[in-house]
Design an enzyme around this catalytic site. Sequence first.
Site, PDB file in Angstrom:
ATOM      1  N   ASN A 248      -2.190   4.007  -3.741  1.00 11.57           N
ATOM      2  CA  ASN A 248      -3.059   4.933  -3.001  1.00 11.57           C
ATOM      3  C   ASN A 248      -2.485   6.352  -2.909  1.00 11.57           C
ATOM      4  O   ASN A 248      -3.242   7.322  -2.929  1.00 11.57           O
ATOM      5  CB  ASN A 248      -3.293   4.360  -1.593  1.00 11.57           C
ATOM      6  CG  ASN A 248      -3.831   5.394  -0.634  1.00 11.57           C
ATOM      7  OD1 ASN A 248      -5.012   5.741  -0.666  1.00 11.57           O
ATOM      8  ND2 ASN A 248      -2.959   5.940   0.205  1.00 11.57           N
TER       9      ASN A 248
ATOM     10  N   TYR B  98      -6.082  18.075 -10.826  1.00  9.34           N
ATOM     11  CA  TYR B  98      -6.451  16.826 -10.130  1.00  9.34           C
ATOM     12  C   TYR B  98      -7.351  15.976 -11.019  1.00  9.34           C
ATOM     13  O   TYR B  98      -7.136  14.778 -11.175  1.00  9.34           O
ATOM     14  CB  TYR B  98      -7.149  17.156  -8.816  1.00  9.34           C
ATOM     15  CG  TYR B  98      -7.509  15.939  -7.994  1.00  9.34           C
ATOM     16  CD1 TYR B  98      -6.532  15.244  -7.290  1.00  9.34           C
ATOM     17  CD2 TYR B  98      -8.830  15.487  -7.924  1.00  9.34           C
ATOM     18  CE1 TYR B  98      -6.857  14.136  -6.523  1.00  9.34           C
ATOM     19  CE2 TYR B  98      -9.162  14.382  -7.153  1.00  9.34           C
ATOM     20  CZ  TYR B  98      -8.172  13.701  -6.460  1.00  9.34           C
ATOM     21  OH  TYR B  98      -8.495  12.594  -5.708  1.00  9.34           O
TER      22      TYR B  98
ATOM     23  N   LYS C 291      -6.483  12.172 -12.653  1.00  9.26           N
ATOM     24  CA  LYS C 291      -7.228  10.936 -12.389  1.00  9.26           C
ATOM     25  C   LYS C 291      -7.803  10.353 -13.690  1.00  9.26           C
ATOM     26  O   LYS C 291      -7.930   9.128 -13.814  1.00  9.26           O
ATOM     27  CB  LYS C 291      -8.321  11.175 -11.345  1.00  9.26           C
ATOM     28  CG  LYS C 291      -7.777  11.531  -9.947  1.00  9.26           C
ATOM     29  CD  LYS C 291      -6.885  10.449  -9.340  1.00  9.26           C
ATOM     30  CE  LYS C 291      -6.507  10.728  -7.889  1.00  9.26           C
ATOM     31  NZ  LYS C 291      -5.628   9.720  -7.282  1.00  9.26           N
TER      32      LYS C 291
ATOM     33  N   ILE D  42       0.856  -1.194   0.000  1.00 11.67           N
ATOM     34  CA  ILE D  42       0.000   0.000   0.000  1.00 11.67           C
ATOM     35  C   ILE D  42       0.891   1.243   0.000  1.00 11.67           C
ATOM     36  O   ILE D  42       1.683   1.441   0.931  1.00 11.67           O
ATOM     37  CB  ILE D  42      -0.914   0.007   1.247  1.00 11.67           C
ATOM     38  CG1 ILE D  42      -1.772  -1.260   1.281  1.00 11.67           C
ATOM     39  CG2 ILE D  42      -1.784   1.264   1.274  1.00 11.67           C
ATOM     40  CD1 ILE D  42      -2.398  -1.553   2.641  1.00 11.67           C
TER      41      ILE D  42
ATOM     42  N   VAL E 184     -13.975  10.977   1.316  1.00 17.44           N
ATOM     43  CA  VAL E 184     -13.497  10.452   2.594  1.00 17.44           C
ATOM     44  C   VAL E 184     -12.936  11.564   3.487  1.00 17.44           C
ATOM     45  O   VAL E 184     -12.191  12.440   3.017  1.00 17.44           O
ATOM     46  CB  VAL E 184     -12.391   9.395   2.355  1.00 17.44           C
ATOM     47  CG1 VAL E 184     -12.135   8.603   3.648  1.00 17.44           C
ATOM     48  CG2 VAL E 184     -12.761   8.439   1.224  1.00 17.44           C
TER      49      VAL E 184
ATOM     50  N   THR F 291       4.178   2.000   2.300  1.00 14.68           N
ATOM     51  CA  THR F 291       5.214   3.004   2.089  1.00 14.68           C
ATOM     52  C   THR F 291       4.826   4.318   2.761  1.00 14.68           C
ATOM     53  O   THR F 291       3.648   4.634   2.922  1.00 14.68           O
ATOM     54  CB  THR F 291       5.455   3.281   0.582  1.00 14.68           C
ATOM     55  OG1 THR F 291       4.413   4.085   0.053  1.00 14.68           O
ATOM     56  CG2 THR F 291       5.585   1.988  -0.210  1.00 14.68           C
TER      57      THR F 291
ATOM     58  N   THR G  72     -10.479  12.897   5.215  1.00 15.65           N
ATOM     59  CA  THR G  72      -9.019  12.844   5.382  1.00 15.65           C
ATOM     60  C   THR G  72      -8.505  14.269   5.221  1.00 15.65           C
ATOM     61  O   THR G  72      -9.281  15.189   4.977  1.00 15.65           O
ATOM     62  CB  THR G  72      -8.378  11.972   4.287  1.00 15.65           C
ATOM     63  OG1 THR G  72      -8.663  12.581   3.010  1.00 15.65           O
ATOM     64  CG2 THR G  72      -8.903  10.546   4.291  1.00 15.65           C
TER      65      THR G  72
ATOM     66  N   LYS H 125       1.541   5.442  13.775  1.00 15.16           N
ATOM     67  CA  LYS H 125       0.302   5.043  14.452  1.00 15.16           C
ATOM     68  C   LYS H 125       0.086   3.546  14.546  1.00 15.16           C
ATOM     69  O   LYS H 125      -0.836   3.100  15.221  1.00 15.16           O
ATOM     70  CB  LYS H 125      -0.894   5.697  13.742  1.00 15.16           C
ATOM     71  CG  LYS H 125      -0.902   7.195  13.949  1.00 15.16           C
ATOM     72  CD  LYS H 125      -2.115   7.846  13.327  1.00 15.16           C
ATOM     73  CE  LYS H 125      -2.106   9.335  13.628  1.00 15.16           C
ATOM     74  NZ  LYS H 125      -2.426  10.164  12.504  1.00 15.16           N
TER      75      LYS H 125
HETATM   76  N1  LIG Z   1     -10.245  11.803   0.439  1.00 18.80           N
HETATM   77  C1  LIG Z   1     -11.110  11.740  -0.576  1.00 18.80           C
HETATM   78  O1  LIG Z   1     -12.285  12.185  -0.459  1.00 18.80           O
HETATM   79  C2  LIG Z   1     -10.715  11.115  -1.880  1.00 18.80           C
HETATM   80  C3  LIG Z   1     -11.680  11.033  -2.897  1.00 18.80           C
HETATM   81  C4  LIG Z   1     -11.342  10.445  -4.111  1.00 18.80           C
HETATM   82  C5  LIG Z   1     -10.060   9.935  -4.290  1.00 18.80           C
HETATM   83  N2  LIG Z   1      -9.124  10.037  -3.291  1.00 18.80           N
HETATM   84  C6  LIG Z   1      -7.799   9.459  -3.538  1.00 18.80           C
HETATM   85  O2  LIG Z   1      -7.487   8.567  -2.485  1.00 18.80           O
HETATM   86  C7  LIG Z   1      -6.061   8.521  -2.279  1.00 18.80           C
HETATM   87  C8  LIG Z   1      -5.753   8.762  -0.804  1.00 18.80           C
HETATM   88  O3  LIG Z   1      -6.296  10.029  -0.475  1.00 18.80           O
HETATM   89  P1  LIG Z   1      -6.371  10.581   1.033  1.00 18.80           P
HETATM   90  O4  LIG Z   1      -7.629  11.319   1.156  1.00 18.80           O
HETATM   91  O5  LIG Z   1      -6.038   9.495   2.000  1.00 18.80           O
HETATM   92  O6  LIG Z   1      -5.173  11.660   0.979  1.00 18.80           O
HETATM   93  P2  LIG Z   1      -4.209  12.214   2.121  1.00 18.80           P
HETATM   94  O7  LIG Z   1      -4.834  12.060   3.454  1.00 18.80           O
HETATM   95  O8  LIG Z   1      -3.812  13.566   1.647  1.00 18.80           O
HETATM   96  O9  LIG Z   1      -2.942  11.212   2.035  1.00 18.80           O
HETATM   97  C9  LIG Z   1      -2.178  11.160   0.873  1.00 18.80           C
HETATM   98  C10 LIG Z   1      -1.090  10.122   1.038  1.00 18.80           C
HETATM   99  O10 LIG Z   1      -0.299  10.127  -0.180  1.00 18.80           O
HETATM  100  C11 LIG Z   1       1.067  10.314   0.196  1.00 18.80           C
HETATM  101  N3  LIG Z   1       1.815  11.024  -0.840  1.00 18.80           N
HETATM  102  C12 LIG Z   1       1.501  12.206  -1.417  1.00 18.80           C
HETATM  103  N4  LIG Z   1       2.471  12.581  -2.279  1.00 18.80           N
HETATM  104  C13 LIG Z   1       3.404  11.600  -2.244  1.00 18.80           C
HETATM  105  C14 LIG Z   1       4.647  11.413  -2.896  1.00 18.80           C
HETATM  106  N5  LIG Z   1       5.138  12.322  -3.756  1.00 18.80           N
HETATM  107  N6  LIG Z   1       5.358  10.286  -2.643  1.00 18.80           N
HETATM  108  C15 LIG Z   1       4.884   9.371  -1.766  1.00 18.80           C
HETATM  109  N7  LIG Z   1       3.727   9.495  -1.083  1.00 18.80           N
HETATM  110  C16 LIG Z   1       2.994  10.601  -1.333  1.00 18.80           C
HETATM  111  C17 LIG Z   1       1.013  11.151   1.470  1.00 18.80           C
HETATM  112  O11 LIG Z   1       2.253  11.119   2.135  1.00 18.80           O
HETATM  113  P3  LIG Z   1       2.709  12.353   3.123  1.00 18.80           P
HETATM  114  O12 LIG Z   1       1.982  12.143   4.417  1.00 18.80           O
HETATM  115  O13 LIG Z   1       4.181  12.205   3.213  1.00 18.80           O
HETATM  116  O14 LIG Z   1       2.293  13.633   2.435  1.00 18.80           O
HETATM  117  C18 LIG Z   1      -0.123  10.442   2.192  1.00 18.80           C
HETATM  118  O15 LIG Z   1       0.327   9.239   2.761  1.00 18.80           O
HETATM  119  C19 LIG Z   1      -5.470   9.586  -3.206  1.00 18.80           C
HETATM  120  O16 LIG Z   1      -4.992   8.968  -4.383  1.00 18.80           O
HETATM  121  C20 LIG Z   1      -6.665  10.475  -3.523  1.00 18.80           C
HETATM  122  O17 LIG Z   1      -6.540  11.152  -4.761  1.00 18.80           O
HETATM  123  C21 LIG Z   1      -9.430  10.613  -2.100  1.00 18.80           C
END
Ligand SMILES: NC(=O)c1ccc[n+]([C@@H]2O[C@H](COP(=O)([O-])OP(=O)(O)OC[C@H]3O[C@@H](n4cnc5c(N)ncnc54)[C@H](OP(=O)(O)O)[C@@H]3O)[C@@H](O)[C@H]2O)c1
Length: 223
Positions: free
Chosen positions: A79, A146, A150, A7, A179, A32, A181, A40
């Site tokens: 992810n 964004y 996607k 993941i 979500v 990763t 987050t 955590k």
């Molecule tokens: N949240 C939503 O509502 C939603 C909806 C649709 C799709 N998504 C997709 O779901 C996935 C997870 O989203 P999330 O909401 O969990 O986002 P998040 O809370 O912002 O977490 C993003 C994760 O990606 C990592 N990351 C970002 N840039 C990176 C890089 N250059 N190299 C390695 N790791 C990197 C971050 O690491 P750091 O902590 O080091 O920054 C973090 O672990 C994403 O692909 C997002 O586009 C989310």
Amino acid sequence: MQKKVLITGGNRGVGLALVCKFLAEGFQVIATSRNGEIEKVNHPDLTVVKLEITSSASISNAVSTIKKDFGSIDFLINNAGVGLDFDEYHPEIDVVRATFETNVFGLLNFTESFLDLINDGGTIFNVSSVMGMLNREKIVPNATAYRMSKSALNMYTKTLSARLHDRNINVLSIHPGWVKTDMGGEDADVTPEFSANGIFELYQKRLPSGTFWAADNQVELNW
Ligand SMILES: NC(=O)c1ccc[n+]([C@@H]2O[C@H](COP(=O)([O-])OP(=O)(O)OC[C@H]3O[C@@H](n4cnc5c(N)ncnc54)[C@H](OP(=O)(O)O)[C@@H]3O)[C@@H](O)[C@H]2O)c1
């Protein structure tokens, strides 16, 4: 035999919830994070590998480490991702480039470097978004970078799925839901845990390769 899942971006948000879910389901989890730590979670079946997905050197180190320590894996969940322009209605080229560096180029570079380590019959989930859908009835004109990233990821899912057909590797795009987050914000519909449960449920169904699904309501999406 214990299944192995990898993941990316496992230190927070949806990724962290996926780490916890797959550990609870008895998987060996390789996750990763950019600093090589997930503060955590402490579990004997969890290994954390350092990965900055925009760096080829970092990808190379991560792939070598995983190959040496695990040989192969069954399931890759791409992810890690960024959303840099949700509040923007006019795309800035530097922001578009930065978004693609992570969500498209980095993800592709990592996946391509990793393909030989995925077992035949395995699975790849690309975490995408309904914001990348071309067939959505009404598209809000924000977040151009964004959304485009996607959409591009979805095409990667389709081409990779066709390419890996002979190895019986299922490649799917997954929308995790809206979500709560750092990316989704407080007002979002579902918790990371709910989303992770939905993603696990989709995995268990072994859905047709080259398709796109929503994890929150288990519905197929029309790209
Ligand atoms: N949240 C939503 O509502 C939603 C909806 C649709 C799709 N998504 C997709 O779901 C996935 C997870 O989203 P999330 O909401 O969990 O986002 P998040 O809370 O912002 O977490 C993003 C994760 O990606 C990592 N990351 C970002 N840039 C990176 C890089 N250059 N190299 C390695 N790791 C990197 C971050 O690491 P750091 O902590 O080091 O920054 C973090 O672990 C994403 O692909 C997002 O586009 C989310």
